[in-house]
Design a protein around this motif. Sequence first.
Motif, short mmCIF file in Angstrom:
data_model
loop_
_atom_site.label_atom_id
_atom_site.label_comp_id
_atom_site.label_asym_id
_atom_site.label_seq_id
_atom_site.Cartn_x
_atom_site.Cartn_y
_atom_site.Cartn_z
N PRO A 186 17.05 110.39 -11.67
CA PRO A 186 16.08 111.22 -10.95
C PRO A 186 15.89 112.53 -11.73
O PRO A 186 16.77 112.93 -12.50
CB PRO A 186 16.77 111.48 -9.60
CG PRO A 186 17.78 110.39 -9.47
CD PRO A 186 18.23 110.09 -10.87
N PRO A 187 14.78 113.22 -11.55
CA PRO A 187 14.54 114.46 -12.30
C PRO A 187 15.70 115.45 -12.15
O PRO A 187 16.06 115.83 -11.04
CB PRO A 187 13.26 115.02 -11.66
CG PRO A 187 12.57 113.82 -11.09
CD PRO A 187 13.66 112.89 -10.64
N GLY A 188 16.30 115.79 -13.28
CA GLY A 188 17.41 116.73 -13.27
C GLY A 188 18.74 116.14 -12.83
O GLY A 188 19.73 116.88 -12.68
N GLY A 189 18.78 114.83 -12.61
CA GLY A 189 20.00 114.21 -12.09
C GLY A 189 20.66 113.23 -13.05
O GLY A 189 20.34 113.20 -14.25
N GLU A 190 21.56 112.43 -12.51
CA GLU A 190 22.33 111.46 -13.29
C GLU A 190 21.92 110.04 -12.93
O GLU A 190 21.48 109.77 -11.81
CB GLU A 190 23.83 111.59 -12.98
CG GLU A 190 24.49 112.87 -13.40
CD GLU A 190 25.95 112.91 -12.98
OE1 GLU A 190 26.81 113.07 -13.85
OE2 GLU A 190 26.22 112.80 -11.75
N SER A 191 22.13 109.14 -13.85
CA SER A 191 22.06 107.71 -13.56
C SER A 191 23.46 107.24 -13.17
O SER A 191 24.45 107.96 -13.36
CB SER A 191 21.59 106.94 -14.80
OG SER A 191 22.58 107.02 -15.82
N PHE A 192 23.56 106.02 -12.66
CA PHE A 192 24.88 105.49 -12.37
C PHE A 192 25.67 105.25 -13.65
O PHE A 192 26.91 105.33 -13.65
CB PHE A 192 24.78 104.21 -11.53
CG PHE A 192 24.57 104.49 -10.07
CD1 PHE A 192 25.58 105.02 -9.30
CD2 PHE A 192 23.34 104.24 -9.48
CE1 PHE A 192 25.39 105.30 -7.96
CE2 PHE A 192 23.14 104.51 -8.13
CZ PHE A 192 24.16 105.04 -7.37
#
Length: 201
Positions: free
Chosen positions: A118-124
């Motif tokens: 997600p924008p500005g976030g992490e992937s699993f």
Amino acid sequence: MNKSQIYLLRHGEVDRHYAGRYVGQVDAPLNDKGVEQARYWRHQLDVSSFSLIYSSDLTRSRKTAEIIAGNSLQSVKIIPSLREISLGEWDGVLIDEIRAKFPIQWQERGNNMEGYRPPGGESFADLATRVIPTFRTILDQVEQGPALIIGHAGVNRVILCHVLGMSLSNITRISQDYGNLNIIELDRGFMKLKLMNFGPI
């Protein structure tokens, strides 16, 4: 036989304000039921048998660990790398709102649970990169006695995928309800899942 165990627990339930929202690294507090769930495990688990209790630095995990540890607070080790997945700009936002405003991104994440950020976030996959080395370090220490990890839904699912040899693309097939317990056994270097998502209350 040399068998060691890790008890992997999801923190207790959080405030109803966060229902239907993405709750990644938002620092949501436990609600009354979450406190009750932690107290239940305080009475059910032999806290004195744990070599250490590990928790992320987020309030919901840390408070669960503190309640379970009781007077043995010196045995709680706070580890920031165990904090929940960062969902960036989606954190704290209603899931239905994300689905309505960003349908393409929503679908992209659904099609690529392992790699989508997600924008500005992490992937699993990002989450696994920071969580699994910490988990393996804890595994190396359980010969001193069983350990308890107070984790989060995403963190626990990443660990369970690792234990089971599952692809992270299947991560949403693993349920991790509030206050529920998993038990991982290490037997002569092999990991076995003995119990998953158990919660009597």
